[in-house]
Motif scaffolding. Structure first.
Motif, PDB file in Angstrom:
ATOM      1  N   VAL A 211      -6.605  -0.079  -6.128  1.00 40.53           N
ATOM      2  CA  VAL A 211      -5.988  -0.145  -5.100  1.00 40.53           C
ATOM      3  C   VAL A 211      -4.285  -0.237  -5.351  1.00 40.53           C
ATOM      4  O   VAL A 211      -3.542   0.571  -4.949  1.00 40.53           O
ATOM      5  CB  VAL A 211      -6.082  -1.487  -4.052  1.00 40.53           C
ATOM      6  CG1 VAL A 211      -5.129  -1.521  -2.747  1.00 40.53           C
ATOM      7  CG2 VAL A 211      -7.441  -1.202  -3.615  1.00 40.53           C
ATOM      8  N   LEU A 212      -4.166  -1.120  -6.516  1.00 40.61           N
ATOM      9  CA  LEU A 212      -2.899  -0.929  -6.825  1.00 40.61           C
ATOM     10  C   LEU A 212      -2.410   0.239  -7.507  1.00 40.61           C
ATOM     11  O   LEU A 212      -1.154   0.831  -7.459  1.00 40.61           O
ATOM     12  CB  LEU A 212      -2.637  -1.958  -8.033  1.00 40.61           C
ATOM     13  CG  LEU A 212      -2.832  -3.490  -7.705  1.00 40.61           C
ATOM     14  CD1 LEU A 212      -2.815  -4.375  -8.989  1.00 40.61           C
ATOM     15  CD2 LEU A 212      -1.578  -3.980  -6.777  1.00 40.61           C
ATOM     16  N   GLN A 213      -3.114   1.061  -8.206  1.00 38.73           N
ATOM     17  CA  GLN A 213      -2.942   2.434  -8.613  1.00 38.73           C
ATOM     18  C   GLN A 213      -2.868   3.369  -7.401  1.00 38.73           C
ATOM     19  O   GLN A 213      -1.835   4.324  -7.416  1.00 38.73           O
ATOM     20  CB  GLN A 213      -4.060   3.060  -9.316  1.00 38.73           C
ATOM     21  CG  GLN A 213      -4.400   2.244 -10.582  1.00 38.73           C
ATOM     22  CD  GLN A 213      -3.102   2.966 -11.809  1.00 38.73           C
ATOM     23  OE1 GLN A 213      -3.091   4.106 -12.100  1.00 38.73           O
ATOM     24  NE2 GLN A 213      -2.065   2.170 -11.945  1.00 38.73           N
ATOM     25  N   ARG A 214      -3.663   3.317  -6.194  1.00 32.95           N
ATOM     26  CA  ARG A 214      -3.508   4.145  -5.273  1.00 32.95           C
ATOM     27  C   ARG A 214      -2.175   3.947  -4.382  1.00 32.95           C
ATOM     28  O   ARG A 214      -1.644   4.682  -4.003  1.00 32.95           O
ATOM     29  CB  ARG A 214      -4.701   3.925  -4.277  1.00 32.95           C
ATOM     30  CG  ARG A 214      -6.060   4.404  -4.829  1.00 32.95           C
ATOM     31  CD  ARG A 214      -6.326   5.710  -4.515  1.00 32.95           C
ATOM     32  NE  ARG A 214      -6.354   6.242  -3.435  1.00 32.95           N
ATOM     33  CZ  ARG A 214      -6.585   7.431  -3.004  1.00 32.95           C
ATOM     34  NH1 ARG A 214      -6.703   8.448  -4.100  1.00 32.95           N
ATOM     35  NH2 ARG A 214      -6.522   7.814  -1.863  1.00 32.95           N
ATOM     36  N   LEU A 215      -1.689   2.728  -4.409  1.00 35.12           N
ATOM     37  CA  LEU A 215      -0.640   2.236  -3.638  1.00 35.12           C
ATOM     38  C   LEU A 215       0.733   2.632  -4.591  1.00 35.12           C
ATOM     39  O   LEU A 215       1.910   2.319  -4.098  1.00 35.12           O
ATOM     40  CB  LEU A 215      -0.555   0.991  -3.414  1.00 35.12           C
ATOM     41  CG  LEU A 215      -1.515   0.193  -2.381  1.00 35.12           C
ATOM     42  CD1 LEU A 215      -1.450  -1.201  -2.123  1.00 35.12           C
ATOM     43  CD2 LEU A 215      -1.409   1.291  -1.036  1.00 35.12           C
ATOM     44  N   ARG A 216       0.434   2.716  -5.889  1.00 35.77           N
ATOM     45  CA  ARG A 216       1.612   3.306  -6.704  1.00 35.77           C
ATOM     46  C   ARG A 216       2.597   2.182  -7.120  1.00 35.77           C
ATOM     47  O   ARG A 216       3.629   2.063  -7.328  1.00 35.77           O
ATOM     48  CB  ARG A 216       2.565   4.295  -6.079  1.00 35.77           C
ATOM     49  CG  ARG A 216       1.802   5.736  -5.761  1.00 35.77           C
ATOM     50  CD  ARG A 216       1.130   6.327  -7.169  1.00 35.77           C
ATOM     51  NE  ARG A 216       0.869   7.816  -6.726  1.00 35.77           N
ATOM     52  CZ  ARG A 216      -0.403   8.012  -6.503  1.00 35.77           C
ATOM     53  NH1 ARG A 216      -1.481   7.166  -6.030  1.00 35.77           N
ATOM     54  NH2 ARG A 216      -0.804   9.679  -6.516  1.00 35.77           N
ATOM     55  N   ILE A 217       1.815   0.951  -7.190  1.00 36.43           N
ATOM     56  CA  ILE A 217       2.385  -0.171  -7.552  1.00 36.43           C
ATOM     57  C   ILE A 217       2.491  -0.045  -9.029  1.00 36.43           C
ATOM     58  O   ILE A 217       1.823   0.235  -9.894  1.00 36.43           O
ATOM     59  CB  ILE A 217       1.536  -1.631  -7.240  1.00 36.43           C
ATOM     60  CG1 ILE A 217       1.405  -1.418  -5.806  1.00 36.43           C
ATOM     61  CG2 ILE A 217       2.057  -2.879  -7.705  1.00 36.43           C
ATOM     62  CD1 ILE A 217       2.632  -1.820  -4.753  1.00 36.43           C
TER      63      ILE A 217
END
Length: 432
Positions: A211-217
């Motif tokens: 999810v962090l990767q998907r949100l570009r965090i």
């Protein structure tokens, strides 16, 4: 009449972006391989010296956090902890190959995948046949299956060959597929006493990572603590902790956004790969390769069925598997060999694939809980890898004049524009 489609060339000229990515990866692996080679030599000398007792004391010294189930020996910290970094890089390399590399299309993936699968199946089969014929245990069937790319490249550096980039790229892709096979084997066959709650926690952590990767965090302070937690939960869950590393590597995004100079996977690989190749893997080798090389120990390599089976698998199994797999795949797809090369070059590469150091030592430890038997199997891994290195050196050095000519042709840049001239007027028979 419709024109016949041109035949694909095996080991032809790599596309320029692919060659740049391969070259960067191989440079790090080569330097790391030389450090790995030095660490293995130090381990052998230290363990067989009058200070061998000190080596064992350090290797078996325990430290950690017992309350979290992490009270491990130094040897286990290097195998379960540091090798997770190695498998993180392996996961990134595999993802890159699947997205933009040789494995992205069936046509380009067929050759290295078939060669790698044959290079795993034949050594495993020869191990099982040899061990069973001698009345030994077949538990170590997976030991001779993996190729150690760093060690192989170190051998190439030591003998100073100038292998064309296509052959080096094939060796790297072969090792990536080998690593995937090793990861699957470790996850499926060396999983015991499952703790479902801990595994559920590790899976939840991987979902958060995704999810962090998907949100570009961005920011290491998000990912490093999360990665350590996933690793600890995976370890306590009963699955070998290195699986956590490859899972996170596969999750990392390999495509670059418009506002990014590098993808997250490329950034992590750029930062972590030198540590993996230069520190993590050599430290594992330092505490895994320290086996007895006394006359009795070496004799047992040839008299006990298990270590003898490892030796046969690495030397004969890898050579036959990789060579026949490559030859068969080329014939099946009706591809032609690069006219500048010969099948003898592929044979040399197949012999070189018999260097199965790092992952072979790890699987040897997992396959044989008995310390004495594990030592003999490790000795077989070292002897088999050394034999494969020497045989490959002889085969590849014989053709080094050809390799040097091809290397110089690939590197020539008369107009000094940073792109080799061969890419601005490549001959048709050199392209793949």
């Amino acid at each position: 009449m419709p024109q016949a489609r041109p035949r694909k060339t095996v080991f032809g000229l790599l596309p320029w972006p692919e060659r740049q990515a391969i070259a960067e990866s191989l440079r790090t692996e080569t330097v790391g391989g030389l450090v790995l080679l030095a660490a293995a030599v130090v381990a052998l000398v230290w363990a067989n010296s009058p200070w061998g007792g000190t080596y064992e004391s350090i290797r078996d010294f325990h430290f950690g956090i017992p309350a979290l189930g992490l009270d491990l020996s130094v040897g286990h910290w290097t195998a379960d902890g540091l090798l997770a970094v190695f498998f993180l890089v392996a996961g990134i390399e595999l993802k890159r190959e699947l997205v933009v590399g040789e494995l992205r299309t069936p046509a380009t993936a067929a050759l290295p995948v078939i060669a790698a699968l044959c290079g795993m199946a034949v050594p495993a089969a020869l191990y099982a046949l040899t061990a069973a014929a001698g009345g030994g245990s077949t538990d170590g069937w997976a030991v001779p299956m993996a190729t150690d790319i760093a060690f192989a490249l170190a051998v190439l550096a030591v003998i100073s060959t100038h292998l064309p980039s296509a052959l080096r790229a094939f060796l790297l892709t072969l090792a990536v597929v080998d690593d995937l096979g090793a990861i699957l084997i470790i996850a499926v066959f060396f999983t015991t006493d499952l703790n479902l709650w801990a595994l559920a926690g590790a899976f939840a952590g991987l979902v958060v990572f995704h999810v962090l990767q998907r949100l570009r965090i961005r920011g290491w302070w998000w990912y490093v603590p999360l990665g350590v937690a996933i690793w600890a939960l995976m370890y306590n869950g009963g699955v070998h902790a290195t699986v956590a590393g490859v899972a996170m590597g596969l999750i990392l995004r390999t495509t670059r956004d418009a506002d990014e100079e590098q993808s997250p996977a490329a950034r992590v690989s750029h930062l972590v790969h030198p540590f993996s190749a230069g520190v993590a893997v050599p430290l594992f080798a330092l505490f895994a390769a320290g086996v007895s090389v006394s006359g009795d120990a070496l004799t047992r390599v040839f008299t006990d069925p298990e270590p003898l089976a490892v030796l046969v698998g690495l030397i004969a199994g890898k050579t036959l598997g990789v060579f026949l797999g490559t030859y068969g795949a080329a014939r099946f797809t009706r591809a032609r060999l690069n006219p500048d090369l010969a099948w003898a070059d592929v044979l040399g590469l197949a012999v070189l694939a018999g260097i199965g150091f790092t992952v072979a030592l790890l699987i040897g430890e997992l396959s044989f809980p008995d310390a004495v038997q594990a030592e003999h199997v490790k000795a077989a891994v070292l002897l088999g890898s050394l034999t494969a290195a020497l045989l490959a050196s002889v085969l590849l050095r014989r053709r080094n004049r050809v390799y040097r000519r091809l290397f110089e042709e690939e590197e020539r840049d008369d107009d000094a524009d940073g792109i080799p001239d061969i890419y601005q007027g490549a001959r048709p028979d050199r392209t793949g």
